[in-house]
Design a protein around this motif. Sequence first.
Motif, mmCIF file in Angstrom:
data_model
loop_
_atom_site.group_PDB
_atom_site.id
_atom_site.type_symbol
_atom_site.label_atom_id
_atom_site.label_comp_id
_atom_site.label_asym_id
_atom_site.label_seq_id
_atom_site.Cartn_x
_atom_site.Cartn_y
_atom_site.Cartn_z
ATOM 1 N N ASP A 162 0.811 -1.117 0.107
ATOM 2 C CA ASP A 162 -0.212 0.139 -0.039
ATOM 3 C C ASP A 162 0.946 1.480 -0.048
ATOM 4 N N LEU A 163 2.208 1.140 0.201
ATOM 5 C CA LEU A 163 3.132 2.412 0.139
ATOM 6 C C LEU A 163 3.431 2.800 -1.263
ATOM 7 N N PRO A 164 3.332 4.173 -1.329
ATOM 8 C CA PRO A 164 3.589 4.511 -2.834
ATOM 9 C C PRO A 164 4.486 4.050 -3.698
ATOM 10 N N ASP A 165 4.482 3.770 -5.186
ATOM 11 C CA ASP A 165 5.426 3.316 -5.995
ATOM 12 C C ASP A 165 6.528 4.489 -6.222
ATOM 13 N N SER A 166 6.088 5.565 -6.574
ATOM 14 C CA SER A 166 6.621 6.701 -6.938
ATOM 15 C C SER A 166 7.450 7.333 -5.749
ATOM 16 N N PRO A 167 8.546 8.082 -5.956
ATOM 17 C CA PRO A 167 9.339 8.657 -4.865
ATOM 18 C C PRO A 167 8.412 9.749 -4.075
ATOM 19 N N VAL A 168 8.658 9.888 -2.827
ATOM 20 C CA VAL A 168 7.679 10.539 -1.936
ATOM 21 C C VAL A 168 8.842 11.801 -1.673
ATOM 22 N N ASP A 169 8.348 12.884 -0.935
ATOM 23 C CA ASP A 169 9.306 13.861 -0.738
ATOM 24 C C ASP A 169 10.047 13.726 0.340
ATOM 25 N N LEU A 170 9.609 12.852 1.585
ATOM 26 C CA LEU A 170 10.566 12.526 2.705
ATOM 27 C C LEU A 170 10.265 11.377 3.304
ATOM 28 N N VAL A 171 11.024 10.614 3.930
ATOM 29 C CA VAL A 171 10.887 9.331 4.622
ATOM 30 C C VAL A 171 11.106 9.614 6.068
ATOM 31 N N ILE A 172 10.250 9.394 6.891
ATOM 32 C CA ILE A 172 10.613 9.564 8.509
ATOM 33 C C ILE A 172 10.749 8.029 8.893
ATOM 34 N N ASN A 173 12.059 7.564 9.622
ATOM 35 C CA ASN A 173 12.100 6.408 9.932
ATOM 36 C C ASN A 173 12.010 6.206 11.431
ATOM 37 N N CYS A 174 10.948 5.330 11.861
ATOM 38 C CA CYS A 174 10.926 5.286 13.494
ATOM 39 C C CYS A 174 10.846 3.848 13.456
ATOM 40 N N LEU A 175 11.413 2.913 12.748
ATOM 41 C CA LEU A 175 11.084 1.338 12.679
ATOM 42 C C LEU A 175 12.229 0.862 13.706
ATOM 43 N N ASP A 176 13.633 1.529 13.953
ATOM 44 C CA ASP A 176 14.367 0.909 15.041
ATOM 45 C C ASP A 176 14.230 1.102 16.269
ATOM 46 N N CYS A 177 14.527 0.128 17.131
ATOM 47 C CA CYS A 177 14.481 0.366 18.654
ATOM 48 C C CYS A 177 15.613 0.065 19.298
ATOM 49 N N HIS A 178 15.966 0.529 20.390
ATOM 50 C CA HIS A 178 17.275 0.441 21.143
ATOM 51 C C HIS A 178 17.300 -1.055 21.822
ATOM 52 N N GLU A 179 16.220 -1.618 22.156
ATOM 53 C CA GLU A 179 16.066 -2.756 22.782
ATOM 54 C C GLU A 179 15.577 -3.968 22.073
ATOM 55 N N ASN A 180 14.335 -3.892 21.249
ATOM 56 C CA ASN A 180 13.769 -4.935 20.686
ATOM 57 C C ASN A 180 14.627 -5.141 19.309
ATOM 58 N N ALA A 181 15.790 -5.796 19.483
ATOM 59 C CA ALA A 181 16.316 -6.196 18.186
ATOM 60 C C ALA A 181 15.859 -7.220 17.417
ATOM 61 N N PHE A 182 14.875 -7.928 18.022
ATOM 62 C CA PHE A 182 14.218 -9.315 17.415
ATOM 63 C C PHE A 182 13.497 -8.773 16.118
ATOM 64 N N LEU A 183 13.013 -7.573 16.030
ATOM 65 C CA LEU A 183 12.229 -6.988 15.012
ATOM 66 C C LEU A 183 12.749 -6.927 13.609
ATOM 67 N N ARG A 184 14.070 -6.693 13.698
ATOM 68 C CA ARG A 184 14.833 -6.836 12.408
ATOM 69 C C ARG A 184 14.616 -8.127 11.476
ATOM 70 N N ASP A 185 14.294 -9.079 12.163
ATOM 71 C CA ASP A 185 14.173 -10.542 11.409
ATOM 72 C C ASP A 185 12.877 -10.710 11.195
ATOM 73 N N GLN A 186 11.840 -9.815 11.260
ATOM 74 C CA GLN A 186 10.579 -9.984 10.876
ATOM 75 C C GLN A 186 10.330 -9.697 9.348
ATOM 76 N N PRO A 187 9.540 -10.278 8.677
ATOM 77 C CA PRO A 187 9.258 -10.083 7.079
ATOM 78 C C PRO A 187 9.030 -8.778 6.771
ATOM 79 N N TRP A 188 7.912 -8.180 7.734
ATOM 80 C CA TRP A 188 7.697 -6.910 7.440
ATOM 81 C C TRP A 188 8.662 -5.800 7.480
ATOM 82 N N TYR A 189 9.496 -6.152 8.367
ATOM 83 C CA TYR A 189 10.697 -5.052 8.454
ATOM 84 C C TYR A 189 11.594 -5.073 7.367
#
Length: 506
Positions: A396-423
């Motif tokens: 559902d994310l746009p295929d064309s480039p957007v003006d800005l991407v704000i990244n809030c995916l990473d966390c200091h403690e929950n490192a297991f999230l990086r192994d998830q398919p959606w991540y």
Amino acid sequence: MATDWLGSIVSINCGESLGVYQGRVSAVDQVSQTISLTRPFHNGVKCLVPEVTFRAGDITELKILEIPGPGDSRQCGDSQQMDTAIPGVGCQVGPSQNGMGKVLKKPLSSSAPQNIPRRTDVKSQDIVISPQQQCSKSYMDRHMESLSQSKGFRRRHNSWSSSSRHPNQVTPKKSGLKNGQMKSKDDECFGDDIDEIPDTDFDFEGNLALFDKAAVFEEIETYERRSGTRSRGTPSEKPARYRHDENILESEPIVYRRIVVPQNPHKEFCTDSGLVVPSVSYELHKKLLAVAEKHGLSLERRLEMTGVCASQMALSLLGGPNRLNPKNVHQRPTVALLCGPHVKGAQGISCGRHLSNHDVHVILFLPNFVKMLESITNELNLFSKTQGQQVSSVKDLPDSPVDLVINCLDCHENAFLRDQPWYKAVVDWANQNRAPVLSIDPPISEAELGIDAKWSLALGLPLPLGERAGRVYLCDIGIPQQVFQEVGINYHSPFGCKFVIPLHST
């Protein structure tokens, strides 16, 4: 008789106020005690008036430079020095009380000549010139010698004289004494033969080629380096250039250390004003937030403050008033907000709500979880009341480039999230979108960063972020100064009049 000295060239010293005059005697009045000079020179400069008259009371010293020969008032026959008054010889002029002057007798020394030769016998006698007489003539000699050395002046004079001379005119014989003692000044200056003047023009380019500029500058630089004087610069040095926001007097900002942390910082930053901002470890930063929450700075307040500061920075990156203007009819800027199921994601949702309130098209990505944190649930409830769009699939994310991407995916403690398919899918989409990325409170380890950021926003005090975090900015989340002191940090606010400031690596 006083009239016998008419035509003589004399030098009259009138003191410091009037100076020295030189000229030819044109008139002598014994009754009024005055003397007149024609074509006078004042202190070596020709006067504008053709004749000047002096009173005896103004004259402090009078010297006879040349005595005219018989029948010719322009010939130079003698250069004896005489301290005399106008009427006679062998007298000294002294000022009187009435200002008109008086004549004082001056005895002649035994070493000086006792008799003054007649004007008819001057040319046939040997003249003895004393040192004082030579000094009185030094100015005229130097002036005439300088003219005689000027070939250009001689060329002009000779060409003029040769063209204006009458064909039947006989050139007068050179006058003056032999052995160079009393040569005529005109012949000395203009006596060169016109045939001796070269016809070829002066070679300026050839003469300039003889000048070795590099050798001369090298010699000057060597001399200044040995003598310790300040170098004036060489042609190889390039002048310093400054931007409009740089200070010319100071090439580097003054360093202020007004923030001291208890532990040795792994990395230090510097603000635009020169204030050093040290980095803190994640444990100390976590302790600082816990103490602030104990004193009343709750999580909801921190989330709101972080959302406001992050949205302000994002609005500036999107173009500020030039882009977000009601008069503009172009397409609204689009921001893709990537959030994870943790507190960092709640901070991103708060930022998205403020951006949507400022007429920015926000697309919020948040994966589906059975149970969410209370802070995320509260922020989503508020975000749903805006015009922002929420999606849970990468498709559902746009295929064309957007003006800005704000990244809030990473966390200091929950490192297991990086192994998830959606991540992994979201990271691949962000890297392929080719849009600039802003990370909010990224983790320290570069291995935990899936998306390379262009800017990173730190909260309160910065963490020792790496190169993949991009340019670091610092935002004020409202922690009081006493809270910093309670955890052992000597703190002074580096923000000034702003809530978000850039940091530079030292």
